[in-house]
Every structure is written in structure tokens, then in C-alpha cells.
Motif scaffolding. Structure first.
Motif, short mmCIF file in Angstrom:
data_model
loop_
_atom_site.label_atom_id
_atom_site.label_comp_id
_atom_site.label_asym_id
_atom_site.label_seq_id
_atom_site.Cartn_x
_atom_site.Cartn_y
_atom_site.Cartn_z
N ALA A 79 0.82 -1.29 -0.10
CA ALA A 79 -0.08 0.02 0.04
C ALA A 79 0.92 1.32 -0.10
O ALA A 79 0.69 2.31 -0.82
CB ALA A 79 -0.97 0.05 1.21
N ARG A 80 2.04 1.24 0.76
CA ARG A 80 2.70 2.50 0.81
C ARG A 80 3.23 2.52 -0.58
O ARG A 80 3.40 3.74 -0.91
CB ARG A 80 3.90 2.25 1.73
CG ARG A 80 3.45 2.43 3.31
CD ARG A 80 4.50 2.79 4.07
NE ARG A 80 5.58 1.42 3.94
CZ ARG A 80 5.27 0.23 4.98
NH1 ARG A 80 4.24 0.36 5.64
NH2 ARG A 80 6.21 -0.83 4.73
N GLN A 81 3.75 1.57 -1.00
CA GLN A 81 4.63 1.67 -2.54
C GLN A 81 3.68 2.00 -3.54
O GLN A 81 4.11 3.04 -4.45
CB GLN A 81 5.20 0.30 -2.84
CG GLN A 81 6.30 0.44 -3.84
CD GLN A 81 7.44 1.51 -3.40
OE1 GLN A 81 7.95 1.41 -2.23
NE2 GLN A 81 7.74 2.40 -4.43
N LEU A 82 2.27 1.69 -3.54
CA LEU A 82 1.50 2.17 -4.50
C LEU A 82 1.16 3.49 -4.39
O LEU A 82 0.97 4.33 -5.30
CB LEU A 82 0.12 1.42 -4.16
CG LEU A 82 0.09 -0.07 -4.46
CD1 LEU A 82 -1.20 -0.82 -4.07
CD2 LEU A 82 0.20 -0.32 -5.79
N PHE A 83 1.03 4.08 -3.11
CA PHE A 83 0.93 5.60 -3.06
C PHE A 83 1.87 6.35 -3.60
O PHE A 83 1.93 7.18 -4.29
CB PHE A 83 0.71 5.82 -1.40
CG PHE A 83 0.74 7.43 -1.16
CD1 PHE A 83 -0.64 7.82 -1.27
CD2 PHE A 83 1.78 8.06 -0.86
CE1 PHE A 83 -0.47 9.49 -1.24
CE2 PHE A 83 1.73 9.40 -0.66
CZ PHE A 83 0.63 10.17 -0.77
N PHE A 84 3.29 5.91 -3.25
CA PHE A 84 4.39 6.69 -3.64
C PHE A 84 4.69 6.58 -5.29
O PHE A 84 5.08 7.41 -6.05
CB PHE A 84 5.52 6.24 -2.85
CG PHE A 84 5.72 6.98 -1.50
CD1 PHE A 84 5.82 8.43 -1.36
CD2 PHE A 84 5.52 6.11 -0.51
CE1 PHE A 84 5.74 8.84 -0.01
CE2 PHE A 84 5.39 6.49 1.00
CZ PHE A 84 5.74 7.87 1.06
N ASP A 85 4.33 5.59 -5.81
CA ASP A 85 4.69 5.15 -7.10
C ASP A 85 3.46 5.74 -7.93
O ASP A 85 3.47 5.83 -9.21
CB ASP A 85 4.74 3.72 -7.42
CG ASP A 85 6.17 3.34 -7.04
OD1 ASP A 85 7.07 3.93 -6.61
OD2 ASP A 85 6.40 2.22 -7.07
N GLY A 86 2.34 5.80 -7.29
CA GLY A 86 1.00 6.29 -8.12
C GLY A 86 0.44 5.27 -8.96
O GLY A 86 -0.19 5.55 -10.08
N GLU A 87 0.54 4.03 -8.56
CA GLU A 87 0.28 2.99 -9.29
C GLU A 87 -1.52 2.69 -9.14
O GLU A 87 -2.04 3.03 -8.21
CB GLU A 87 0.86 1.52 -9.08
CG GLU A 87 2.46 1.81 -9.56
CD GLU A 87 2.88 0.20 -9.02
OE1 GLU A 87 2.30 -0.56 -9.13
OE2 GLU A 87 4.26 0.22 -8.75
N THR A 88 -2.07 2.21 -10.05
CA THR A 88 -3.42 1.65 -10.10
C THR A 88 -3.72 0.12 -10.21
O THR A 88 -4.25 -0.13 -11.31
CB THR A 88 -4.21 2.57 -10.91
OG1 THR A 88 -3.77 2.31 -12.22
CG2 THR A 88 -4.13 3.98 -10.65
N PRO A 89 -3.28 -0.58 -9.05
CA PRO A 89 -3.52 -1.83 -9.36
C PRO A 89 -4.83 -2.54 -9.11
O PRO A 89 -5.84 -1.72 -8.61
CB PRO A 89 -2.60 -2.60 -8.26
CG PRO A 89 -2.73 -1.49 -7.14
CD PRO A 89 -2.82 -0.16 -7.92
N GLY A 90 -5.15 -3.74 -9.30
CA GLY A 90 -6.60 -4.25 -8.82
C GLY A 90 -6.76 -4.38 -7.38
O GLY A 90 -5.89 -4.56 -6.72
#
Length: 137
Positions: A79-90
């Protein structure tokens, strides 16, 4: 449908892009909301001045939020990495005795808190980032 257990409302994230969904660790409270904007097409010819809406138009969106205790597991790191990378996973949201909502979301906020004599807690929010599917249970 009878009363449901709140702990059965689960938020899961795709851990590696291959459809491996895991429940986000430590969540104690979760919330999901669905929204649809309306498009007003009322005119002088509208019957008795009643508002008319354009069927099927407008932007649909969904939001997920949750709070819990920091467990420092793989899902916390994801979750932290998704926030910093701005990714949009499933993501998957399992709504007990209702269905599963699945699709891309972006982590739009993470807050961490703690006191000297308590556990570390967090709150996170996600916004839909594409088409969602619904599968009835």
C-alpha cells in the motif's frame, strides 16, 4: 438479508499484478461508496417543470477507505509503495452476502498515528481508477 458481521467486509489488493489478492493487514474498519453524477437535461418543454436526467450519462466512481493497526506486513508495504509510485492495481472489495467489486484503484491517502502508550494506527483511502466489475455472491 440479515445483519452482517463488519469484519467480513474485506479490502484486498493485487500483490504483484498477477491476480494474487491479499486482504490488507490490520484493517479494523472499512467503508466503500459508489457515486454517479447526473446530467440535467431539463428544458422549457419538460413536463410541468420537472427536472429530467439523461439516462446512462455522467461519471461513475467508487471510493474505499479503511483504518486499522499497523502490522508491518507485505500488504502494508504494498500500500505504501502504491501511494508513492501512483500505481493503480486491482483491488477487490468483498461485501458479505452481496458481492465482490473488483477493479483498479489508486491509493490517494495514507495517515499514520500513534501514542506513546498505544498501538500505531493508520488510515488509508483509495479512489477508483477505471471500470469496476460486480460479481454477486
Amino acid at each position: 438479508m440479515g445483519a452482517q458481521n463488519g469484519k467480513d467486509l474485506l479490502v484486498k489488493v493485487d500483490m504483484n499484478g498477477s491476480g494474487l489478492f491479499e486482504t490488507i493487514a490490520g484493517l479494523r474498519a472499512t467503508r466503500v461508496s459508489f457515486n454517479a453524477e447526473s446530467v440535467d437535461v431539463t428544458s422549457l418543454e419538460s413536463q410541468d417543470g420537472w427536472r429530467e436526467l439523461l439516462s446512462g450519462a455522467g461519471v461513475k466512481s467508487a471510493a474505499i477507505s479503511g483504518s486499522g493497526v499497523f502490522k508491518d506486513e507485505g500488504t502494508d508495504e504494498r500500500a505504501r509503495q502504491l501511494f508513492f509510485d501512483g500505481e493503480t492495481p486491482g483491488f477487490q472489495v468483498i461485501i458479505p452476502n452481496f458481492g465482490i467489486v473488483e477493479g483498479p484503484f489508486q491509493v490517494t491517502g495514507i495517515e499514520y498515528a500513534g501514542s506513546h502508550n498505544g498501538e500505531a494506527t493508520y488510515e488509508m483511502s483509495m479512489a477508483s481508477a477505471g471500470a469496476l466489475t460486480f460479481t454477486a455472491l
